[in-house]
Design an enzyme around this catalytic site. Structure first.
Site, PDB file in Angstrom:
ATOM      1  N   GLU A  40     -10.926   6.880   3.750  1.00  0.00           N
ATOM      2  CA  GLU A  40      -9.915   6.325   4.666  1.00  0.00           C
ATOM      3  C   GLU A  40     -10.064   6.894   6.080  1.00  0.00           C
ATOM      4  OE1 GLU A  40      -5.989   5.467   3.051  1.00  0.00           O
ATOM      5  OE2 GLU A  40      -6.704   5.954   1.039  1.00  0.00           O
ATOM      6  N   ASP A  77       0.849  -1.193   0.000  1.00  0.00           N
ATOM      7  CA  ASP A  77       0.000   0.000   0.000  1.00  0.00           C
ATOM      8  C   ASP A  77       0.888   1.248   0.000  1.00  0.00           C
ATOM      9  OD1 ASP A  77      -2.197   1.654  -0.051  1.00  0.00           O
ATOM     10  OD2 ASP A  77      -3.256   0.657   1.585  1.00  0.00           O
TER      11      ASP A  77
HETATM   12  C1  BGC Z   1      -5.215   3.060   0.120  1.00  0.00           C
HETATM   13  C2  BGC Z   1      -5.401   2.018  -0.949  1.00  0.00           C
HETATM   14  C3  BGC Z   1      -5.193   2.630  -2.309  1.00  0.00           C
HETATM   15  C4  BGC Z   1      -3.855   3.325  -2.371  1.00  0.00           C
HETATM   16  C5  BGC Z   1      -3.585   3.994  -3.698  1.00  0.00           C
HETATM   17  C6  BGC Z   1      -3.963   3.877  -0.064  1.00  0.00           C
HETATM   18  O1  BGC Z   1      -3.943   4.944   0.799  1.00  0.00           O
HETATM   19  O2  BGC Z   1      -5.179   2.425   1.385  1.00  0.00           O
HETATM   20  O3  BGC Z   1      -6.671   1.451  -0.836  1.00  0.00           O
HETATM   21  O4  BGC Z   1      -5.298   1.637  -3.278  1.00  0.00           O
HETATM   22  O5  BGC Z   1      -3.802   4.307  -1.381  1.00  0.00           O
HETATM   23  O6  BGC Z   1      -4.336   5.135  -3.853  1.00  0.00           O
HETATM   24  C1  BGC Z   2      -3.394   9.839  -2.253  1.00  0.00           C
HETATM   25  C2  BGC Z   2      -4.185   8.574  -2.103  1.00  0.00           C
HETATM   26  C3  BGC Z   2      -3.590   7.763  -1.057  1.00  0.00           C
HETATM   27  C4  BGC Z   2      -3.356   8.555   0.212  1.00  0.00           C
HETATM   28  C5  BGC Z   2      -2.570   7.752   1.202  1.00  0.00           C
HETATM   29  C6  BGC Z   2      -3.293  10.547  -0.951  1.00  0.00           C
HETATM   30  O1  BGC Z   2      -2.542  11.710  -1.096  1.00  0.00           O
HETATM   31  O2  BGC Z   2      -4.026  10.653  -3.195  1.00  0.00           O
HETATM   32  O3  BGC Z   2      -4.224   7.853  -3.277  1.00  0.00           O
HETATM   33  O4  BGC Z   2      -4.427   6.692  -0.814  1.00  0.00           O
HETATM   34  O5  BGC Z   2      -2.668   9.749  -0.025  1.00  0.00           O
HETATM   35  O6  BGC Z   2      -2.596   8.303   2.472  1.00  0.00           O
END
Ligand code: BGC
Ligand code: BGC
Length: 624
Positions: free
Chosen positions: A515, A318
């Site tokens: 998230e 991730d």
């Molecule tokens: C998320 C994932 C996602 C990744 C890419 C992460 O923060 O937990 O689900 O696929 O970012 O955007």
């Molecule tokens: C990104 C996401 C990612 C996240 C992780 C964001 O800045 O755009 O894709 O999941 O950071 O914390």
């Protein structure tokens, strides 16, 4: 015995190619139909081995490295570091804007660079197409998974994934970080809506269906995309207060404190089924299991997932997850790769990752056999996808632009919306509503708000209220589309002014989040939402409440005043599906994918708990 197949037993959708792409006799149990890929990933090992034997250590490490396109310090880096993959995270748009055209041009120009490397191995481009190709303006946006869980309909979930795959392919991209097969067990978690529901059964059946839709029965089909089951494993089972993101994040990225038996029975089911269906990639979770970060857990990644469950694809870490293992980045890389991580999502630190992993191999801290295994797994998938087929163009097929966001695609999404709605209350047969009333008053902050309807992971990582994307129908507009020409539809956000109308419809609920930002300790209905319902009710008319939310909220104050109450989850762009249910064009069939709590004190609450006494049980859903 032969079985007769009736015409109406087939579900059809027309693809860009004009072909009938899905013909599933309804009597076939969806979990049997095309359950596995016609070619196993291992069947490519002969070709993979040949290529592997020509590769330098740098070229191998490059294949294991995934950078964020937005964070490329220099486009030459694609060639210099032999990058095997790029991603667009939730906020990463093309510099030229967010149009279909701009995305396609971006993909093509980056892929062109990769094709200039010595071995010309194409990049795999990954994106979070988690409810449609949701980063791109004008895409068909589907309900988030919590709503799809209420459909209990694997065939429909498969169709939705096919449509998503086709729209992703229209931009050239070949990989989605989906399906999320999490089993969310605490609705205070901001990612609750990304899961199909609290019962492992839903992740197992619907996750598998999504993989079949994305990958079809052959990854080399030009309309297939690579799926990624995530987040392995236990992401939805973290304990309150263990969240990994500081005080604000109470559950997200936290620690899942469970026995191995419970971990397997509750949280692993979606992996058992998606691996069987041939899923080509899996993303280990940010979260920990009993104190050990999943990105570092050799037992679960290698012994269980790869050896026991027989996962032959590759693991993608991730976003910056490796950084969380231990403060020494080099050591963290060694731990993760040795635990079985095959590709690293290192959005901005790809240069460091490349250099440090090379050092680790040269120092003997990461064995060459591990590197070869990781690259073999990545290349298997690239061969399976047809990326190595020299007769095939690796640039986008722009003829797919024709069906991007098309009405045929939106019809499938609308069907998903209809089937995902759950009718929780319907006194005095308030629903279905008459299309011929003299006047209907609509209220609530989400009645005319496509952004709220779509939720997080829509254009922006966090989503946003308002006109977040183009195309699609707000619920207000859908109501206007549905009623007779003589019906007057009036609207006020706060629900006032309803006097004289035959009925009121109030659309309220959550505003977008994603998230850990969405972790909440209070899930009560917002005061402005209660006020809108109260204002409407004060006009002395029957009131229908439509709740837009990524999880069950504490709705008692609204429910008491409502004559009818519909949980609409995060339906996406096709608000027409909501009106279809309100006005009787579709009789509700949705069944709760989660238990509905009476109060915050009851959370977490899940089907099978001792003294289980929710407001509405898992599986509840009225019809008329
Ligand atoms: C998320 C994932 C996602 C990744 C890419 C992460 O923060 O937990 O689900 O696929 O970012 O955007
Ligand atoms: C990104 C996401 C990612 C996240 C992780 C964001 O800045 O755009 O894709 O999941 O950071 O914390």
């Amino acid at each position: 015995m032969t079985t007769k197949i009736n015409r109406r037993d087939f579900i059809k959708i027309t693809t860009a190619a004009g072909a009938i792409s899905l013909m599933l006799p309804s009597f076939i149990n969806a979990s049997q139909a095309g359950a596995t890929q016609t070619k196993s990933l291992k069947s490519f090992d002969g070709e993979v081995q040949k290529l592997l034997s020509q590769m330098t250590l740098e070229e191998k490490i490059g294949q294991m490295t995934q950078a964020e396109q937005d964070a490329l310090k220099d486009r030459d880096d694609i060639e210099k570091y032999f990058l095997g993959s790029l991603l667009s995270g939730g906020n990463s748009d093309p510099k030229a804007g967010n149009s279909l055209e701009a995305w396609t041009n971006l993909y093509d120009s980056l892929q062109t660079r990769a094709l200039k490397t010595r071995l010309a191995i194409p990049i795999l481009y990954g994106i979070d197409a988690v409810h449609g190709h949701n980063n791109v303006l004008g895409a068909t946006v589907f309900p988030h998974n919590i709503g799809l869980g209420c459909t209990r309909n694997p065939k429909l979930v498969e169709q939705a994934a096919r449509v998503t795959a086709e729209e992703v392919r229209a931009t050239g991209i070949q990989w989605t970080f989906a399906p999320c097969v999490t089993v969310p067990r605490d609705e205070r978690w901001g990612r609750t809506y990304e899961g199909y529901g609290e019962a492992p059964e839903l992740a197992r059946t619907l996750g598998e269906a999504a993989v079949r839709g994305f990958q079809r029965d052959d990854l080399s089909n030009p309309l297939s995309i690579l799926a990624c089951a995530k987040h392995f494993v236990g992401d939805g089972g973290t304990s309150m207060g263990t969240g990994g993101f500081g005080q604000q994040h109470r559950l997200d990225q936290g620690d899942t404190r469970l026995s191995e038996k419970d971990l397997r029975e509750i949280h692993m089911q979606g992996y058992v089924s998606t691996v069987k269906a041939g899923v080509g990639s899996i993303m280990p979770s940010y979260s920990s299991w009993n104190g050990i970060k999943m990105s570092a857990n050799k037992y679960l990644l290698t012994d269980v997932l790869k050896n026991e469950l027989g996962f032959d694809g590759f693991l993608i870490s991730d976003y910056n997850a490796i950084d969380q293992i231990t403060p020494d980045y080099k050591e963290a890389i060694a731990i993760s790769i040795n635990a079985g991580m095959d590709m690293a999502m290192v959005p901005t630190k790809y240069r460091e990752f490349f250099t440090l992993l090379k050092e680790l191999v040269n120092e003997g801290k990461v064995p060459m056999s591990r590197i070869d295994d990781a690259v073999k797994r990545i290349l298997r998938v690239k061969f399976a996808l047809g990326l190595m087929d020299k007769r095939r163009s690796q640039l986008a097929n722009r003829s797919l632009h024709q069906t991007f966001g098309s009405s045929a695609h939106r019809q499938i999404a609308r069907e998903c919306v209809r089937q995902s709605l759950v009718l929780l209350k319907n006194q005095k047969r308030t629903l279905p509503l008459s299309k011929k009333s003299a006047r209907i008053h609509v209220g609530g902050k989400s009645a005319d708000d496509i952004g709220n309807q779509c939720g997080g992971w829509t254009i922006d990582w966090q989503g946003k209220s308002g006109d977040v994307t183009t195309g699609g129908t707000t619920i207000l507009k859908a109501i206007q589309n549905t009623v007779s020409p003589t019906t007057k539809v009036t609207f006020s956000k706060d629900g006032t002014g309803a006097e004289g109308a035959q009925v009121g419809i109030v659309v309220v609920g959550e505003t977008p989040y994603a998230e850990g930002i969405g972790d909440r300790e209070d899930l009560s209905l917002a005061p402005e939402d209660v006020a809108a319902i109260t204002n409407m009710k004060q006009a002395g008319i029957p009131v229908v409440v439509v709740l837009i939310s990524g999880r069950p909220l504490i709705i008692n104050q609204g429910l008491d005043k409502a004559d009818a109450f519909v949980a609409a989850w995060l339906p996406g762009t096709e608000g027409q599906g909501v009106a279809d249910v309100l006005f009787g064009d579709y009789k509700p069939t949705g069944k709760l994918s989660v238990s509905w709590p009476r109060s915050m004190a009851q959370i977490p609450i899940n089907v099978g708990d001792k003294n289980y006494d929710p407001l509405f049980k898992y599986g509840f859903g009225l019809s008329y």
